[in-house]
Design a protein around this motif. Structure first.
Motif, PDB file in Angstrom:
ATOM      1  N   VAL A 273       0.925  -1.223   0.008  1.00 60.11           N
ATOM      2  CA  VAL A 273      -0.045  -0.103  -0.012  1.00 60.11           C
ATOM      3  C   VAL A 273       0.853   1.291  -0.163  1.00 60.11           C
ATOM      4  O   VAL A 273       1.984   1.307   0.439  1.00 60.11           O
ATOM      5  N   SER A 274       0.476   2.303  -0.562  1.00 62.93           N
ATOM      6  CA  SER A 274       1.062   3.650  -0.519  1.00 62.93           C
ATOM      7  C   SER A 274       0.991   4.276   0.679  1.00 62.93           C
ATOM      8  O   SER A 274       0.232   3.782   1.669  1.00 62.93           O
ATOM      9  N   GLN A 275       1.614   5.326   1.031  1.00 63.45           N
ATOM     10  CA  GLN A 275       1.688   6.137   2.056  1.00 63.45           C
ATOM     11  C   GLN A 275       0.208   6.711   2.213  1.00 63.45           C
ATOM     12  O   GLN A 275      -0.297   6.660   3.486  1.00 63.45           O
ATOM     13  N   LYS A 276      -0.456   7.171   1.350  1.00 62.07           N
ATOM     14  CA  LYS A 276      -1.650   7.820   1.272  1.00 62.07           C
ATOM     15  C   LYS A 276      -2.423   6.674   1.898  1.00 62.07           C
ATOM     16  O   LYS A 276      -3.549   6.891   2.627  1.00 62.07           O
ATOM     17  N   GLU A 277      -2.548   5.743   1.604  1.00 64.13           N
ATOM     18  CA  GLU A 277      -3.438   4.377   1.550  1.00 64.13           C
ATOM     19  C   GLU A 277      -3.198   3.966   3.149  1.00 64.13           C
ATOM     20  O   GLU A 277      -4.239   3.828   3.719  1.00 64.13           O
ATOM     21  N   ARG A 278      -2.070   4.014   3.453  1.00 58.61           N
ATOM     22  CA  ARG A 278      -1.833   3.708   5.135  1.00 58.61           C
ATOM     23  C   ARG A 278      -2.443   4.574   5.874  1.00 58.61           C
ATOM     24  O   ARG A 278      -2.805   4.413   6.972  1.00 58.61           O
ATOM     25  N   SER A 279      -2.305   5.807   5.571  1.00 59.73           N
ATOM     26  CA  SER A 279      -2.853   7.027   6.268  1.00 59.73           C
ATOM     27  C   SER A 279      -4.380   6.927   6.552  1.00 59.73           C
ATOM     28  O   SER A 279      -4.879   7.007   7.511  1.00 59.73           O
ATOM     29  N   HIS A 280      -4.939   6.482   5.295  1.00 63.13           N
ATOM     30  CA  HIS A 280      -6.383   6.180   5.380  1.00 63.13           C
ATOM     31  C   HIS A 280      -6.830   5.184   6.067  1.00 63.13           C
ATOM     32  O   HIS A 280      -7.717   5.182   7.088  1.00 63.13           O
ATOM     33  N   LEU A 281      -5.909   3.939   6.173  1.00 70.07           N
ATOM     34  CA  LEU A 281      -6.054   2.631   6.868  1.00 70.07           C
ATOM     35  C   LEU A 281      -5.937   3.236   8.447  1.00 70.07           C
ATOM     36  O   LEU A 281      -6.974   2.602   9.281  1.00 70.07           O
ATOM     37  N   ILE A 282      -4.921   3.955   8.790  1.00 70.36           N
ATOM     38  CA  ILE A 282      -4.847   4.213  10.298  1.00 70.36           C
ATOM     39  C   ILE A 282      -6.334   4.970  10.849  1.00 70.36           C
ATOM     40  O   ILE A 282      -6.678   4.555  11.851  1.00 70.36           O
ATOM     41  N   ARG A 283      -6.622   6.083   9.956  1.00 68.70           N
ATOM     42  CA  ARG A 283      -7.784   6.624  10.305  1.00 68.70           C
ATOM     43  C   ARG A 283      -9.046   5.720  10.266  1.00 68.70           C
ATOM     44  O   ARG A 283     -10.023   5.775  10.999  1.00 68.70           O
ATOM     45  N   GLU A 284      -9.434   5.027   9.341  1.00 69.09           N
ATOM     46  CA  GLU A 284     -10.429   4.263   9.268  1.00 69.09           C
ATOM     47  C   GLU A 284     -10.451   2.900  10.319  1.00 69.09           C
ATOM     48  O   GLU A 284     -11.679   3.047  11.054  1.00 69.09           O
ATOM     49  N   GLU A 285      -9.457   2.342  10.521  1.00 72.86           N
ATOM     50  CA  GLU A 285      -9.310   1.060  11.596  1.00 72.86           C
ATOM     51  C   GLU A 285      -9.670   1.893  12.915  1.00 72.86           C
ATOM     52  O   GLU A 285     -10.382   1.264  13.659  1.00 72.86           O
ATOM     53  N   LEU A 286      -9.103   2.824  13.176  1.00 76.71           N
ATOM     54  CA  LEU A 286      -9.047   3.510  14.654  1.00 76.71           C
ATOM     55  C   LEU A 286     -10.537   3.908  14.722  1.00 76.71           C
ATOM     56  O   LEU A 286     -10.720   3.728  15.972  1.00 76.71           O
ATOM     57  N   THR A 287     -11.037   4.628  13.817  1.00 72.66           N
ATOM     58  CA  THR A 287     -12.467   5.109  14.024  1.00 72.66           C
ATOM     59  C   THR A 287     -13.429   4.019  14.128  1.00 72.66           C
ATOM     60  O   THR A 287     -14.064   3.951  15.014  1.00 72.66           O
ATOM     61  N   GLN A 288     -13.183   3.024  13.501  1.00 73.12           N
ATOM     62  CA  GLN A 288     -14.240   1.790  13.694  1.00 73.12           C
ATOM     63  C   GLN A 288     -13.976   1.208  14.974  1.00 73.12           C
ATOM     64  O   GLN A 288     -15.011   0.584  15.587  1.00 73.12           O
ATOM     65  N   SER A 289     -12.758   1.025  15.244  1.00 73.13           N
ATOM     66  CA  SER A 289     -12.661   0.321  16.612  1.00 73.13           C
ATOM     67  C   SER A 289     -13.122   0.974  17.734  1.00 73.13           C
ATOM     68  O   SER A 289     -13.290   0.570  19.028  1.00 73.13           O
ATOM     69  N   LEU A 290     -13.446   2.188  17.515  1.00 72.64           N
ATOM     70  CA  LEU A 290     -14.312   3.023  18.732  1.00 72.64           C
ATOM     71  C   LEU A 290     -15.810   2.541  18.805  1.00 72.64           C
ATOM     72  O   LEU A 290     -16.329   3.193  19.729  1.00 72.64           O
ATOM     73  N   GLY A 291     -16.292   2.063  17.813  1.00 69.99           N
ATOM     74  CA  GLY A 291     -17.666   1.454  17.999  1.00 69.99           C
ATOM     75  C   GLY A 291     -18.384   1.537  16.635  1.00 69.99           C
ATOM     76  O   GLY A 291     -19.684   1.054  16.661  1.00 69.99           O
ATOM     77  N   LEU A 292     -17.969   2.413  15.639  1.00 72.64           N
ATOM     78  CA  LEU A 292     -18.686   2.641  14.475  1.00 72.64           C
ATOM     79  C   LEU A 292     -18.147   1.477  13.549  1.00 72.64           C
ATOM     80  O   LEU A 292     -17.315   1.646  12.618  1.00 72.64           O
ATOM     81  N   MET A 293     -18.724   0.370  13.780  1.00 67.62           N
ATOM     82  CA  MET A 293     -18.030  -0.840  13.174  1.00 67.62           C
ATOM     83  C   MET A 293     -18.671  -1.256  11.805  1.00 67.62           C
ATOM     84  O   MET A 293     -17.934  -2.031  11.141  1.00 67.62           O
ATOM     85  N   GLN A 294     -19.744  -0.772  11.190  1.00 69.81           N
ATOM     86  CA  GLN A 294     -20.113  -1.253  10.212  1.00 69.81           C
ATOM     87  C   GLN A 294     -19.683  -0.513   8.909  1.00 69.81           C
ATOM     88  O   GLN A 294     -19.275   0.797   8.962  1.00 69.81           O
ATOM     89  N   ASP A 295     -19.856  -0.890   7.817  1.00 72.59           N
ATOM     90  CA  ASP A 295     -19.702  -0.351   6.501  1.00 72.59           C
ATOM     91  C   ASP A 295     -20.790  -0.082   5.884  1.00 72.59           C
ATOM     92  O   ASP A 295     -21.850  -0.587   6.146  1.00 72.59           O
ATOM     93  N   SER A 296     -20.761   0.856   4.733  1.00 75.46           N
ATOM     94  CA  SER A 296     -21.770   1.520   3.995  1.00 75.46           C
ATOM     95  C   SER A 296     -21.504   1.638   2.826  1.00 75.46           C
ATOM     96  O   SER A 296     -20.293   2.191   2.362  1.00 75.46           O
ATOM     97  N   SER A 297     -22.366   1.630   1.712  1.00 81.23           N
ATOM     98  CA  SER A 297     -22.072   1.778   0.141  1.00 81.23           C
ATOM     99  C   SER A 297     -22.540   3.275  -0.004  1.00 81.23           C
ATOM    100  O   SER A 297     -22.836   3.462  -1.114  1.00 81.23           O
ATOM    101  N   ARG A 298     -23.127   4.056   1.018  1.00 78.27           N
ATOM    102  CA  ARG A 298     -23.884   5.302   0.603  1.00 78.27           C
ATOM    103  C   ARG A 298     -22.617   6.571   0.194  1.00 78.27           C
ATOM    104  O   ARG A 298     -23.213   6.869  -0.735  1.00 78.27           O
ATOM    105  N   TYR A 299     -21.524   6.833   0.881  1.00 75.81           N
ATOM    106  CA  TYR A 299     -20.941   7.929   0.669  1.00 75.81           C
ATOM    107  C   TYR A 299     -19.535   7.742   0.429  1.00 75.81           C
ATOM    108  O   TYR A 299     -18.773   7.231   1.122  1.00 75.81           O
ATOM    109  N   PRO A 300     -19.155   7.769  -0.741  1.00 74.31           N
ATOM    110  CA  PRO A 300     -17.724   7.328  -1.238  1.00 74.31           C
ATOM    111  C   PRO A 300     -16.601   8.234  -0.404  1.00 74.31           C
ATOM    112  O   PRO A 300     -15.421   7.827  -0.249  1.00 74.31           O
ATOM    113  N   ASP A 301     -16.850   9.587   0.196  1.00 75.50           N
ATOM    114  CA  ASP A 301     -16.078  10.268   0.756  1.00 75.50           C
ATOM    115  C   ASP A 301     -15.991  10.092   2.364  1.00 75.50           C
ATOM    116  O   ASP A 301     -15.224  10.537   2.997  1.00 75.50           O
ATOM    117  N   SER A 302     -16.897   9.192   2.645  1.00 87.16           N
ATOM    118  CA  SER A 302     -17.073   8.726   4.163  1.00 87.16           C
ATOM    119  C   SER A 302     -15.957   7.563   4.524  1.00 87.16           C
ATOM    120  O   SER A 302     -15.583   6.805   3.560  1.00 87.16           O
TER     121      SER A 302
END
Length: 377
Positions: A273-302
């Motif tokens: 993965v690129s550095q930008k993709e890693r930065s995205h994954l850090i934000r995504e995984e940390l946020t979901q581990s706080l309790g927002l655990m589901q994925d959605s196909s509604r908003y591409p910028d989410s």
């Protein structure tokens, strides 16, 4: 059995006619026939008197608020000819008499929280949860006081998205309940993060603390409850046996019987993965581990988008979901219907706020004006 029934009958007579504060001590345990209910009144910010006996002249024990959850332990007709309910507040020892027209019976008992099974993950899959008995005291319910709290107002779109992302997990047998942290999140880093990884992690922590109420995240190498591994994806299973293959980012959370999250592991790949993709994954995984655990196909910028994207900042609706989850009124273990009820109560309070302010402060109620329908389950 006859003796016990006679004593109970005598105790009820004492409640009906003594009109003294000792009436409060008559019920401590929760009888099997107790009925779930909620305090109601015409206005969402009304206070309601709780008295020591079924009479408007009995001494005042305390006051409750519209929306407070209670259990009706018995009912009686007061000397004033009105019906009264002896109630105990759901999460506390306060008990007393309230006029029955200020008590709205609920259709079904308040749910008993069950032991969790499994949660879910991000663009990375499943998150299993190993239940752990909790010795902590139950979380105190925060009573809504519309005039003293700045209650938020959410759109139907935001509420719908929150229910989709926050309730339950994407994989496994997780039931649909709120799960969140209640204490500080203490983070320990393993592996080989880049300087940009560490900057991203600090930025995400600042963003989360900036939009949530009371949630603290801090680095702690000695006593962590969240561990982040920066390692090759091929090594993920070594650090988390529950890892599901073909995910460059992955998280796994643990919660107790009260649905409070107490531990988490996050895996971020250092290869592929690129550095930008890693930065995205850090934000995504940390946020979901706080309790927002589901994925959605509604908003591409989410950050919660189901497909592969790489936003490195929260969208406005992402921030809204974090705020909603960590409002004190949204508590671990709440069901979808309970969350909806709280959100509806906020809406009702906000809608009536302007009219209420024009009327000025009102004294706590002993009896009800004509009641506007209260939004319940």
């Amino acid at each position: 059995m006859t003796v016990k029934l006679s004593l109970l009958a005598a105790m009820r007579q004492m409640v009906l006619f003594a009109l003294t504060p000792t009436a409060i001590a008559l019920s401590v345990g929760l009888p099997s026939w107790a009925k779930p209910a909620m305090l109601q009144a015409r206005y969402a910010d009304s206070q309601i008197n709780v008295r020591s006996a079924p009479s408007t002249v009995a001494s005042l024990v305390s006051t409750g608020w519209v929306g407070d959850r209670v259990e009706v332990l018995r009912e009686a007709r007061g000397r004033d000819g009105a019906n009264w309910s002896y109630v105990r507040f759901e999460r506390g020892r306060l008990a007393g008499w309230v006029r029955s027209d200020l008590v709205q019976m609920q259709r079904s008992p308040l749910p008993v929280r069950s032991v969790p099974l499994v949660s879910s993950s991000v663009a990375s899959p499943a998150i299993a949860v190993r239940p752990q008995p909790s010795s902590a005291n139950p979380t105190k319910v925060t009573t809504l006081r519309p005039k003293s709290l700045g209650l938020p107002s959410y759109t139907p779109e935001q509420i719908s998205y929150f229910l989709e992302v926050a309730m339950g997990g994407e994989f496994g047998a997780s039931d649909s309940r709120v799960r969140k942290w209640q204490g500080p999140v203490k983070i320990k880093i393993h592996g080989s993060p880049t300087a940009e990884d560490l900057r991203t992690l600090q930025a995400v922590i600042q963003d989360i603390e900036g939009v949530t109420e009371g949630l603290q995240l801090q680095m702690d190498q000695d006593n962590p409850n969240m561990e982040i591994y920066f390692v090759p994806e091929s090594d993920f299973r070594r650090y988390e046996p529950n890892y599901q293959a073909l995910n460059y980012g992955f998280f796994w959370t643990y919660w107790d019987q009260q649905n409070t999250i107490y531990n988490a592991k996050i895996l971020i790949s250092t290869v592929g993965v690129s550095q930008k993709e890693r930065s995205h994954l850090i934000r995504e995984e940390l946020t979901q581990s706080l309790g927002l655990m589901q994925d959605s196909s509604r908003y591409p910028d989410s950050i919660f988008f189901q497909g592969w994207t790489d936003p490195t900042e929260y969208s406005e609706i992402d921030k809204t979901l974090l705020r909603m989850l960590y409002r004190p009124e949204i508590q671990p273990g709440m069901t979808r219907s309970q969350v909806t009820q709280v959100l509806s109560q906020w809406q009702t309070a906000n809608q009536s706020s302007a009219a209420t302010q024009q009327l000025g402060d009102r004294a706590p109620l002993d009896f009800s004006l004509p009641v506007a329908p209260y939004v319940g389950r």
